[in-house]
Design a protein around this motif. Structure first.
Motif, PDB file in Angstrom:
ATOM      1  N   LYS A 330       0.832  -1.205   0.000  1.00 42.98           N
ATOM      2  CA  LYS A 330       0.000   0.000   0.000  1.00 42.98           C
ATOM      3  C   LYS A 330       0.866   1.254   0.000  1.00 42.98           C
ATOM      4  N   LYS A 333       2.768   1.350  -4.023  1.00 42.63           N
ATOM      5  CA  LYS A 333       1.772   0.745  -4.906  1.00 42.63           C
ATOM      6  C   LYS A 333       2.333   0.402  -6.288  1.00 42.63           C
ATOM      7  N   TYR A 515      -5.608  -1.351  -1.916  1.00 42.09           N
ATOM      8  CA  TYR A 515      -5.151   0.042  -1.982  1.00 42.09           C
ATOM      9  C   TYR A 515      -6.243   1.025  -1.550  1.00 42.09           C
TER      10      TYR A 515
END
Length: 530
Positions: A330, A333, A515
Motif C-alpha cells: 500500500k 503501490k 489500496y
C-alpha cells in the motif's frame, strides 16, 4: 416523399478577424410521409450557448430535429432508465424531466419540441461519453494511473443511428466489450436479487475451528446462507461449527480470495460483515474502472489484476495460462498502466532504485557493511569505479550505484520482462519464491513478481518463433549465468489493472481492496455533477 426547399442563411458569427461565417441552414419543415411525422428546423441561433460538439450533431443532420422518430426517442429513454445496469444513475440524465416531456410531447408547441430535442441530444452525448470512457477521469484522481485517454467521435455514430433507427445498437457499441465487464454487470443483477436485510455485526475473540461450539455460529450460518454458500437441512440452527458449515466457509473464502482453510478468523469475519449495499458500491466502482480501460485489449496480452494477485496470458480471447503474482504494498503501490512487451532479460542484474536505497539499503548497510556481500551487491561511484563496502560513505549513499549480480539469489530472479513506462516497473522472477504460497501478496516495492516466469516466457517465445524456442534454449541460456536480452517481435500488450469484483462460474467474486480505492471512487461517482 419529402418536400425539401433549401435556403441558405448568413449567420454573423464573430471570429477573431471579425469575418462572418456562412453556414447552410434549411429552415423548411420536412414532411416524412413514411413515418407520418414532421421534422422541424433547428435554427443555429438556438445553439449559440451550446458546445461545439452539440452544434456539430445538428449540422450533420442539416439543422433539423434529431429525435423526431418515436422509436429513436424510446431507445434513448430506455437506455437512460436502465443505465443503472452499467453502474450509472438515471437521475443524472434528467430522466424524470424527459419522461414528463415525452408523455405530453403531442401537446407541446413547436419551440418546446425543439428545446426538448436539444435536451435529448445533450443527454445522448453525456450518456454516451459516460458509457464509453466513464464519468470520471482517472488522471485527475490518481497520480500513478497511466491509462491513455479514450476519445470517440459521436457525430457520425449519432447520424447513422438516427437514420437507420439503431440508437439501441449505437449505445451497445459504446459499452466495454470485455467479458469481465459483461459478467460484472450480471453480478449486479444477481446481488440485487438478494433481500435487503440488516445483519448484526459479527464479533469474535478467537479464531473458530471445526467442531467449536459458540453462539456466534448462529449469526455466521445465517450470513453464509444469505450469500448462498450455506444450506441448512434442518430448520434448527445450532451453535456447533459442523462439517456442513465448514464446507460453506471454504466456499465463501474461495469467493473472497481468502485462505481456504475453513478457519474463521479476522479476514473471514471482515468479509462476512461486509453488507449488500457495500458490495453494490464495490461493483459500481469496478464498472466505472472498466470504462477507463482500453476498448480493445488486442489479440495477445498479459493482464495483471492487482487485488487478485494473478497474471493472465491471453491470446485470441483465450486465457492460456495464469500465474500468481506479488504486487506492491500500500505504501509502494504498483501503478496502473498499459504498455507493450519490449524484451526478456535472462540472468538479469539488478540496479537498486532510489526509493529502496533511501528506505532500505542505507539504514541497513549503515548498521552492517556485510549487507553488500550478503546480497551480491557491487558498489559503483559516480565515475563508474567499484567501491569496497569498507570505503562506502553512508552520508553519500544516494550518489552511488548498487548492482546485484545475476543468479538464483538475484532479486529479479532468472528473467525480467521489460515494457516502457515512466515508473520503471516491470514483471520479473524473484529470489523469494516462497511468497507465492501466501494468500496476501501485496509485498513488493512496486514491480510485479511472477511465479514460474520461465514457463510463461517460453509460451510467449514459442508462439512467436516455435522453431527456435521449442527446445531447451532457455535452459541453456540460464546455465551460462550471463545476462542475455531477447527482443519481442510480436505485439504483446501489457496491462496492469485493478478490479476487486467480478462474476465467475455463476458466483459473485470479491477481493480485498488492498489500496483502499473502492469507497473513495464510489463517493466521487455519487457526487459527480459531470
Amino acid at each position: 416523399m419529402k418536400n425539401i426547399n433549401w435556403l441558405f442563411v448568413l449567420l454573423a458569427l464573430v471570429s477573431c478577424n471579425k469575418e462572418p461565417k456562412v453556414l447552410p441552414f434549411d429552415n423548411s419543415i420536412i414532411q416524412d410521409t413514411i413515418l407520418n411525422v414532421v421534422i422541424r428546423p433547428v435554427h443555429p441561433n438556438l445553439l449559440t450557448d451550446k458546445t461545439d460538439s452539440l452544434k456539430l450533431y445538428y449540422e450533420k443532420l442539416n439543422f433539423h430535429e434529431i429525435w423526431y422518430a418515436d422509436e429513436n426517442r424510446k431507445d434513448l429513454i430506455n437506455e437512460i432508465k436502465f443505465c443503472y445496469k452499467e453502474g450509472l444513475k438515471p437521475d443524472d440524465y434528467k430522466i424524470k424531466i424527459i419522461e414528463e416531456l415525452e408523455e405530453k410531447r403531442a401537446e407541446l408547441k413547436d419551440d418546446e419540441i425543439i428545446k426538448y430535442d436539444i435536451l435529448l441530444t445533450e443527454t445522448f452525448e453525456k450518456l454516451s461519453n459516460h458509457l464509453y470512457k466513464g464519468k470520471l477521469n482517472p488522471k485527475e484522481l490518481y497520480s500513478d494511473w497511466d491509462l491513455n485517454p479514450k476519445e470517440i467521435a459521436l457525430s457520425n455514430l449519432l447520424k447513422k443511428g438516427i437514420k437507420e433507427k439503431k440508437i439501441a445498437s449505437t449505445f451497445n457499441a459504446l459499452k466495454p466489450n470485455h467479458i469481465v465487464y459483461k459478467l460484472l454487470k450480471k453480478s449486479l443483477l444477481e446481488i440485487n436479487k438478494l433481500p435487503n436485510i440488516s445483519f448484526q455485526k459479527i464479533e469474535i475473540k478467537n479464531k473458530i475451528i471445526l467442531n467449536d461450539t459458540l453462539p456466534e455460529m448462529v449469526k455466521i450460518k445465517k450470513r453464509l446462507a444469505y450469500w448462498k454458500d450455506y444450506k441448512n437441512k434442518d430448520s434448527l440452527i445450532t451453535w456447533v461449527y459442523d462439517t456442513i458449515t465448514y464446507k460453506a466457509v471454504k466456499r465463501f473464502q474461495a469467493r473472497h480470495g481468502l485462505a481456504q482453510d475453513g478457519v474463521i478468523g479476522i479476514g473471514t469475519i471482515k468479509a462476512l460483515n461486509t453488507t449488500k449495499s457495500e458490495r453494490i458500491e464495490q461493483i459500481f466502482a469496478n464498472l466505472e474502472r472498466w470504462k477507463w480501460y482500453p476498448f480493445d485489449l488486442g489479440e495477445e496480452y498479459l493482464i495483471a489484476n492487482i487485488p487478485e494477485y494473478m497474471l493472465h496470458y491471453v491470446t485470441n480471447k483465450d486465457t492460456v495460462s495464469r500465474n500468481r503474482i506479488v504486487v506492491g504494498t500500500k505504501k509502494r503501490k504498483t501503478p496502473i498502466l498499459t504498455s507493450k512487451l519490449s524484451n526478456f532479460v535472462f540472468n538479469p542484474t539488478w540496479t537498486i532504485p532510489p526509493t529502496i536505497i533511501k528506505e532500505d539499503l542505507t539504514p541497513a548497510a549503515t548498521k552492517n557493511r556485510n549487507y553488500f556481500p550478503a546480497r551480491n551487491l557491487t558498489i559503483y561511484n559516480n565515475k563508474g569505479t567499484e567501491v569496497s563496502p569498507e570505503n562506502w560513505n553512508p552520508s553519500k549513499a544516494r550518489s552511488y550505484r548498487y548492482v546485484q549480480k545475476p543468479g538464483h539469489t538475484n532479486s529479479l530472479g532468472l528473467v525480467k520482462l521489460n515494457f516502457l513506462n515512466r515508473h520503471s516497473v516491470y514483471l520479473h522472477d524473484t529470489n523469494h519464491r516462497d511468497y507465492f504460497a501466501k494468500t496476501y501478496r501485496s509485498l513488493s516495492s512496486g514491480c510485479v513478481r511472477v511465479e514460474n516466469p520461465l514457463v510463461l516466457v517460453k509460451q510467449i517465445l514459442v508462439k512467436s518463433n516455435p522453431e527456435k524456442w521449442s527446445g531447451s534454449e532457455i535452459d541453456s541460456i540460464i546455465k551460462l549465468e550471463k545476462t542475455k536480452t531477447v527482443s519481442i517481435k510480436d505485439t504483446v500488450n501489457i496491462y496492469i489493472f485493478y478490479w476487486t469484483s467480478w462474476f465467475e462460474n455463476n458466483k459473485l467474486q470479491f477481493r480485498e481492496d488492498i489500496y483502499d480505492l473502492d469507497k473513495g471512487l464510489f463517493e466521487k461517482l455519487k457526487n459527480s455533477k459531470k
